[in-house]
Enzyme design. Structure first.
Site, PDB file in Angstrom:
ATOM      1  N   GLU A 183     -13.531  -9.071  -0.040  1.00  0.00           N
ATOM      2  CA  GLU A 183     -14.291  -7.818  -0.126  1.00  0.00           C
ATOM      3  C   GLU A 183     -14.627  -7.508  -1.592  1.00  0.00           C
ATOM      4  O   GLU A 183     -14.446  -6.399  -2.069  1.00  0.00           O
ATOM      5  CB  GLU A 183     -13.486  -6.673   0.495  1.00  0.00           C
ATOM      6  CG  GLU A 183     -13.106  -6.910   1.945  1.00  0.00           C
ATOM      7  CD  GLU A 183     -12.311  -5.783   2.560  1.00  0.00           C
ATOM      8  OE1 GLU A 183     -12.576  -5.427   3.717  1.00  0.00           O
ATOM      9  OE2 GLU A 183     -11.411  -5.246   1.880  1.00  0.00           O
ATOM     10  N   GLU A 228     -19.248  -2.844   1.239  1.00  0.00           N
ATOM     11  CA  GLU A 228     -18.413  -2.024   2.126  1.00  0.00           C
ATOM     12  C   GLU A 228     -18.710  -0.536   1.940  1.00  0.00           C
ATOM     13  O   GLU A 228     -18.936  -0.061   0.832  1.00  0.00           O
ATOM     14  CB  GLU A 228     -16.937  -2.297   1.836  1.00  0.00           C
ATOM     15  CG  GLU A 228     -15.971  -1.551   2.751  1.00  0.00           C
ATOM     16  CD  GLU A 228     -14.525  -1.786   2.380  1.00  0.00           C
ATOM     17  OE1 GLU A 228     -13.678  -1.005   2.858  1.00  0.00           O
ATOM     18  OE2 GLU A 228     -14.239  -2.737   1.621  1.00  0.00           O
ATOM     19  N   CYS A 264     -16.703   1.926   2.101  1.00  0.00           N
ATOM     20  CA  CYS A 264     -15.708   2.527   1.215  1.00  0.00           C
ATOM     21  C   CYS A 264     -16.028   2.257  -0.256  1.00  0.00           C
ATOM     22  O   CYS A 264     -15.725   3.080  -1.123  1.00  0.00           O
ATOM     23  CB  CYS A 264     -14.308   1.998   1.538  1.00  0.00           C
ATOM     24  SG  CYS A 264     -13.523   2.795   2.950  1.00  0.00           S
ATOM     25  N   HIS A 322       0.803  -1.223   0.000  1.00  0.00           N
ATOM     26  CA  HIS A 322       0.000   0.000   0.000  1.00  0.00           C
ATOM     27  C   HIS A 322       0.842   1.284   0.000  1.00  0.00           C
ATOM     28  O   HIS A 322       0.360   2.343   0.417  1.00  0.00           O
ATOM     29  CB  HIS A 322      -0.955   0.042   1.201  1.00  0.00           C
ATOM     30  CG  HIS A 322      -2.064  -0.954   1.136  1.00  0.00           C
ATOM     31  ND1 HIS A 322      -1.875  -2.291   1.374  1.00  0.00           N
ATOM     32  CD2 HIS A 322      -3.384  -0.806   0.871  1.00  0.00           C
ATOM     33  CE1 HIS A 322      -3.034  -2.926   1.267  1.00  0.00           C
ATOM     34  NE2 HIS A 322      -3.971  -2.052   0.944  1.00  0.00           N
ATOM     35  N   GLY A 369      -0.851  -2.830  -5.471  1.00  0.00           N
ATOM     36  CA  GLY A 369      -1.944  -3.771  -5.296  1.00  0.00           C
ATOM     37  C   GLY A 369      -3.269  -3.096  -4.987  1.00  0.00           C
ATOM     38  O   GLY A 369      -4.327  -3.687  -5.196  1.00  0.00           O
ATOM     39  N   HIS A 370      -3.239  -1.865  -4.492  1.00  0.00           N
ATOM     40  CA  HIS A 370      -4.475  -1.134  -4.190  1.00  0.00           C
ATOM     41  C   HIS A 370      -4.468   0.183  -4.958  1.00  0.00           C
ATOM     42  O   HIS A 370      -3.803   1.134  -4.573  1.00  0.00           O
ATOM     43  CB  HIS A 370      -4.600  -0.846  -2.699  1.00  0.00           C
ATOM     44  CG  HIS A 370      -5.997  -0.497  -2.276  1.00  0.00           C
ATOM     45  ND1 HIS A 370      -6.752   0.462  -2.917  1.00  0.00           N
ATOM     46  CD2 HIS A 370      -6.782  -0.982  -1.278  1.00  0.00           C
ATOM     47  CE1 HIS A 370      -7.928   0.573  -2.328  1.00  0.00           C
ATOM     48  NE2 HIS A 370      -7.979  -0.307  -1.330  1.00  0.00           N
ATOM     49  N   CYS A 413     -10.545   2.168   7.587  1.00  0.00           N
ATOM     50  CA  CYS A 413     -10.573   2.911   6.325  1.00  0.00           C
ATOM     51  C   CYS A 413     -11.879   3.659   6.133  1.00  0.00           C
ATOM     52  O   CYS A 413     -11.900   4.743   5.537  1.00  0.00           O
ATOM     53  CB  CYS A 413     -10.324   1.961   5.154  1.00  0.00           C
ATOM     54  SG  CYS A 413     -11.424   0.528   5.109  1.00  0.00           S
ATOM     55  N   CYS A 414     -12.999   3.090   6.624  1.00  0.00           N
ATOM     56  CA  CYS A 414     -14.302   3.667   6.299  1.00  0.00           C
ATOM     57  C   CYS A 414     -14.614   4.986   7.021  1.00  0.00           C
ATOM     58  O   CYS A 414     -15.082   5.937   6.366  1.00  0.00           O
ATOM     59  CB  CYS A 414     -15.405   2.648   6.570  1.00  0.00           C
ATOM     60  SG  CYS A 414     -15.330   1.180   5.505  1.00  0.00           S
ATOM     61  N   HIS A 448     -11.586  -7.136  -5.682  1.00  0.00           N
ATOM     62  CA  HIS A 448     -11.820  -6.254  -4.539  1.00  0.00           C
ATOM     63  C   HIS A 448     -12.536  -4.993  -5.023  1.00  0.00           C
ATOM     64  O   HIS A 448     -12.044  -4.273  -5.878  1.00  0.00           O
ATOM     65  CB  HIS A 448     -10.473  -5.912  -3.899  1.00  0.00           C
ATOM     66  CG  HIS A 448     -10.568  -5.158  -2.615  1.00  0.00           C
ATOM     67  ND1 HIS A 448     -10.781  -3.805  -2.569  1.00  0.00           N
ATOM     68  CD2 HIS A 448     -10.444  -5.571  -1.320  1.00  0.00           C
ATOM     69  CE1 HIS A 448     -10.788  -3.410  -1.309  1.00  0.00           C
ATOM     70  NE2 HIS A 448     -10.592  -4.465  -0.532  1.00  0.00           N
TER      71      HIS A 448
END
Length: 615
Positions: free
Chosen positions: A303, A319, A321, A139, A187-188, A397-398, A251
């Protein structure tokens, strides 16, 4: 708010442009944003301190210490809170309580930054030997993206470029390390939208080119599949090149952040292939992989999106997010194309799949947003346990993501073009675009009247456009001199005339409650009905139903009589829908009471369902 998360360049290939100024002055969203400012954002620093996020920054600044927390991406929670505070500061006095927190945190980030520009505390404090070597799970670029967005927000709202200097140093380091590295893919996804916005803020084209490189590298096996053998390459959208993708996959948040970046690139470069990709994937997502609430992500495992029409209500991940990412992507698509369907999804998601993620108190949160919690299995499985409001999360994160969307919400409501102003969402406030200014008054979503008063307009024919939601089957409109608006463009009601200050355009939307059936290909809810009213999806909570009737025996017949009443003392003031239901296998009518989905789980724990079996 005179600036927001998206500031298109003069060369952008978009149909519409965000409003030049937007301010909410009352009504539904002003109330939710007030709670966001006074409670959520205000308490953010305390939660981040408790969770060790600030301690990590202090350890990085000191060059010693231990990393606190379970995840390498913890810095991103700090950056999202900073972005939220920046957008909120645009509406707060300079001496508000936010300013000291922002200044202290900005200084701490500057102190934590390495001499080479690098800034991520996990790899500075815990694993300096693994820097830029774990792109799949590390990340590093994801955190950098959120840092850049926070820095841009602060620069746009305050003019202070201290954090922007930090972000640019980090961006230059990233360019030096990864610009020519073929496997340089995070990856994100997240860095892509941030780099495009950094290009818009600074005019430095290499940020646009680097964002394009990150998009085009994905899907060629750049990420190490051995680190992700169970979920597969689709988990992080590395299974097929972006331009060739046929469906959203993997995801959900990663996928939608990536597609927001694809849309930003299409807007600034005019690349027709990227635009076609974004349009194709959005259409497929909405048709086959989106819940009635606008939520996305059918699987707890990864997710992730499921297969087409795999939309189980009780196992829905949805989710918070992911709802935010959907709104951010759809707004970019609305600006790019000018089509109303993108704002239709924004509305559905805002009022339902997103807003359910934060409690009415502003201090309790849902990470996942299922459409059903079973009575007999309450708390007995992962989905039910996750569907309980909590003051914070280990993976947090949310909450700061909700904060930054609500703080910047005025940016997502109105746009302009060479012809005039477009009202995408209905919220009481004052909006400027295309050389004009309008004042909107409405009690939406409880009432369907939207009054738009022109305060300023160019001295020429000018078009005022109002989105008519796709759910709306009836409306009336009145205009000065009985001028007749046109509805030639799907989803838009347009009135072109020579406007004068004080002219009012009024639209009344029919908010009658309705029963909605699912697509028959969604096996999990075949034979069910849902209750909707206006933009709101409603749900049954066990606490509201007649005593003595098992919750899971409630049914809803086709053509059931529906009625609406407003309850000012219930859940902050909501309109509820009552329906003439039945009890399975029994005679007589059972009154069902349905509350708006976004307020569920604000009372005692209990069963809930959106989709009710047909009688």
């Amino acid at each position: 708010m005179r600036s927001g998360p998206i500031r298109l360049t003069d060369r952008a290939h978009t149909a519409l442009r965000p409003a030049t100024a937007a301010r909410l002055t009352g009504g539904f969203w002003a109330g939710r944003r007030r709670t966001n400012a006074e409670v959520s954002i205000s308490r953010g620093p305390e939660q981040l301190e408790k969770s060790g996020n600030f301690a990590n920054l202090r350890a990085a600044a000191a060059g010693s210490g231990e990393f606190a927390g379970d995840f390498p991406f913890q810095d991103s929670d700090v950056h999202k809170w900073l972005e939220a505070a920046a957008w909120q500061l645009a509406e707060e006095p300079a001496d508000s309580g936010l300013t000291p927190h922002i200044e202290k945190l900005t200084a701490l980030l500057a102190a934590a930054q390495g001499t080479d520009g690098y800034l991520q505390t996990y790899y500075q404090v815990a694993r300096p030997d693994r820097r830029w070597r774990e792109l799949g799970w590390g990340h590093e670029l994801y955190c950098a993206g959120h840092l850049i967005q926070a820095a841009i927000a602060l620069h746009r709202t305050t003019g202070n470029r201290q954090l922007l200097d930090v972000a640019e140093r980090f961006a230059r380091h990233i360019h030096e390390v990864l610009a020519q590295r073929a496997d340089g893919v995070c990856g994100h996804p997240e860095i892509e939208t941030a780099l495009v916005e950094l290009y818009r803020e600074t005019g430095e084209r290499r940020w646009l080119e680097l964002a394009a490189a990150f998009v085009d590298r994905r899907g060629h096996g750049a990420l190490d599949a051995d680190l992700n053998p169970h979920l597969g390459r689709a988990y992080w959208q590395d299974h097929t090149p972006v331009r060739e993708a046929a469906s959203v996959a993997g995801h959900a948040v990663r996928q939608l952040y990536l597609l927001a970046g694809v849309t930003d690139l299409a807007a600034e470069t005019g690349d027709p292939e990227l635009r076609a990709t974004a349009e194709r994937l959005w259409d497929h997502m909405v048709a086959t992989k989106t819940y009635l609430t606008g939520g996305v992500g059918a699987r707890h495992e990864g997710e992730a999106f499921g297969e087409p029409y795999e939309l189980p209500p009780d196992r829905a991940y949805a989710e918070t997010c992911a709802a935010i990412a959907s709104i951010q992507w759809s707004w970019r698509m609305a600006l790019l194309t000018g089509e109303a369907k993108y704002s239709d999804l924004i509305e559905r998601t805002l009022y339902n799949g997103f807003l359910s993620g934060v409690g009415l108190d502003g201090d309790s949160w849902l990470y996942v947003n299922p459409l059903q919690v079973r009575e007999e299995y309450e708390g007995a499985n992962e989905a039910d346990k996750a569907a309980r409001r909590t003051p914070w999360f280990r993976c947090a994160c949310c909450p700061p993501n909700v904060m930054r969307l609500l703080a910047s919400l005025p940016h997502y409501l109105v746009s302009g073009d060479a012809e005039g102003l477009q009202l995408h969402q209905y919220a009481t406030g004052v909006y400027e675009a295309a050389g004009g200014r309008v004042r909107v008054a409405t009690e939406y979503p409880w009432h369907g009247r939207i009054e738009i008063t022109v305060e300023e307009a160019p001295d020429r024919d000018w078009t005022l456009s109002v989105r008519i939601p796709s759910w709306c089957t009836g409306f009336t409109a009145s205009a000065p001199n009985s001028d007749a608006p046109t509805g030639d463009d799907p989803g838009w009601l347009r009135l072109r005339r020579r406007w004068r200050p004080g002219d009012t355009f009024t639209v009344d939307l029919d908010l009658g409650p309705r029963l909605t059936g699912p697509d028959p290909r969604v096996d999990a809810v075949r034979g069910c009905l849902a209750i909707e009213r206006g933009p709101l999806v409603h749900c049954l909570e066990s606490v509201d139903q007649e005593p003595g009737v098992p919750f899971d025996e409630l049914t809803l017949p086709d053509g059931a009589a529906l009625s609406v009443r407003h309850e000012p003392g219930l859940l902050g003031g909501v309109s509820v829908v009552t329906a003439a239901g039945r009890r399975r296998g029994a005679e007589g009518v059972v009154r069902l009471t349905a509350v708006p989905y976004h307020v569920w789980a604000n009372r005692r724990p209990g069963a809930m369902r959106v989709w009710v079996p047909r009688e």
